[in-house]
Design a protein around this motif. Sequence first.
Motif: not given
Length: 806
Positions: A184-185, A190-195, A216-218
């Motif tokens: 929702q954010a 979503t996947l672009d931000v996470i990755q 997640l960063g690791f």
Amino acid sequence: MAEQEKLDLFNEESKYIKGRHLVTIFHNEQNLYTVLRIRVDDTNENYEDKEAVITGYFPRVHDEETYIFYGQMKDHPKFGLQFQAEHFRKELPQTKQGVIAYLSGELFKGIGKKTAENIVDTLGENAISKILTQPSLLDSVPKLPSEKAKELYDTLMENQGLEQAMIALNQYGFGPQISMKIYQAYKELTLDVIQSNPYQLVEDVEGIGFSRADELGFQIGISGNHPDRIKAGCLYVLENECQQAGHVYIPAEELLVSVKALLEDNKRDEIEFTDISNELVKLAEDKKIIIEEKRIYLPSYYYSEKGLVRNIKRVLQQKEYEDQFPESEFLLALGELEERLKVQYAPSQKEAIQTALMSPMLILTGGPGTGKTTVIKGIVELYSELHGCSLDPKDYKNEEPFPFLLAAPTGRAAKRMTESTGLPAVTIHRLLGWNGVEGFSRNEDDPLEGKILIVDETSMLDIWLAHQLFKAVPEHIQVILVGDEDQLPSVGPGQVLKDLLESERIPTVRLTDIYRQEEGSSIIDLAHSIKKGQLPDDILKPQRDRSFIRCGPAQIGEVVQKVAENAKKKGYTSKDIQVLAPMYKGPAGIDKLNEIVQQIFNANDDGSRKELKFGEVKYRIGDKVLQLVNQPENHIFNGDIGEIVSIFYAKENTEKEDMVIVSFDGIEATYTRGDLTQITHAFCTSVHKSQGSEFPIVILPVVKSYYRMLRRNLIYTAITRSKQSLILCGEEEALRMAVARADEQSRLTTLQDKLREAIEKTGEQKSGPAEETSDEAPLLYEDTIMDIDPLIGMENVTPYDFMESE
């Protein structure tokens, strides 16, 4: 291995159920919790029925389309077998003709059959998966305009992006509910931000802290001294320290040390102070932090302090009140008021009333029994007399504003003001027109209307709320702040009342003499002894209105139980009795004591009462509950205490969901199961949550296992909640330890310093031309970072180490 192949492998190893959507039973648009029924086509579960109920977090699904849900089958005690989906995806066409038909269908406007054929001929039968993972492949499709390509991708993402995101988020260890919050954010990003920067989640998504983002960063290869990781660590430590300790700023030295400790906690990385310093400079340049001298602020707290100082100065500059009434006229009116009310004001009380009427602003402070309420009533009565205005709101018509504005931080404190003055009082949030996301409707552009503003329990005011209040105060309103400076400071950052008093820039009257002694209250005597850091010699001796029961931590529950049972036998209810404790866990903690007192006043041994289990807690009709978050649309706020008046099970209502109805002094609020995190039992509450309230009977456990929380102001605040009876229980040594300990954890603020700089001690503006104040704080750049002192634990580091090497 390609991303889609990894996802497919993950799906093959999961329990799934595939079927065509039949009907949506329930769908919550806010958190996307959904219950639906499907016709089963395939499953690897031991399930043979033709239809199945699916529950989970996802948007509305389309009729007659086939979906694959991944999760596990659960046997619900009321509704039978349900498949709890952790994630899902729409089944994509598997053949060339199926893909062509799908892409040329009504969903994709402007894509005809020929264009769809071109796409499939170019990208193959798995074209949809390829487009979702690499949209630039559409550039290779002949005669496909870029606008149509973008529209095609956007439509695919709208319909498939959530499913892809949910699957990926599940792989990264996120549950379905938090995954939905993340989606929702960011939606299709979503996947672009996470990755690319998983640390962004710490800022944007409630419920995700630094450690989770760091994991997640690791996983995706971001670790060590990566700039995004350091920035996130800086913001996390700054916000966490301010929220936990109530600070408005953190010294640069302390922040650097804390951030270094956080980033090196995993033992994998070694972070240099110069790396942290460089990222702090960039955060300041991006306006995400404010650096003033050696202090580092979050912008909201920095500007709240500056704004509060500016508006207090503006209020104090009013001159019209000083000589508006001759002293003889004031004394005559005061004498007539004393005669009418049959009271005799003490000299300090007379001074307070006169100062309030003759000054633009007054702080009135004093402990229990010193007559603050009497003074407030005297102020409004005398103001009415001298100005010739009615105290009855009904007398004001044709949009003429009622001149008296009375407010307090909590609903219960406002209710007490109404009871003591006979005038309407509201919460500060309601006074300012709080409407949630949009903030307050009352501000400098639409200020308050009235003549005199009285705010009680101002020790509870944090810096942000104080700023919002004074923004809405116009020049013609006189302001009286009332509070007890020895109580606990606000839950939020700042110590507004203490800072205003210690600045010595605002007219102040301290009430010290005790007047509320008609019944010989030993509770009030005890409170004033504790203020001085002392305990009376008879602390263990039972008094008419207080007692001390000696016991160990393991016996606290039993003692509270016996006291509550005896009170119940004498006709007291759960509303009359309040257990207060400083910590939640353990045998003497809030959670355990809530269970014990609930069993006494609202047991359900025979199963006759309706109840709803949520986690480990059982809510029943008749339970006393505490609101934990603001509900401005219902005029219900954090700290309000209510009673559960109804419980509806899902099978009993059209929403098909469990519901709890709570009444807060006649205002009813409805909570679905997903909303129950907003309330908790209130048979026992924290001392902080009790501020602004009074109760006939207070039970206060004090044991050494509370050590971290044992402070004089906590004990003082707790015992002053009691109107009639106080029962202390626990260890005498723990009580003496608490009373001897002043608040060692002083809050870091700059409000009083800024007030001293802006206002002369008389309350007048400094002589000479007004100095322009800028909202821009001096920033910490590479050429000024060396001004930071060497840090504790940094013996081998000099200020020059913060500078970039040539």
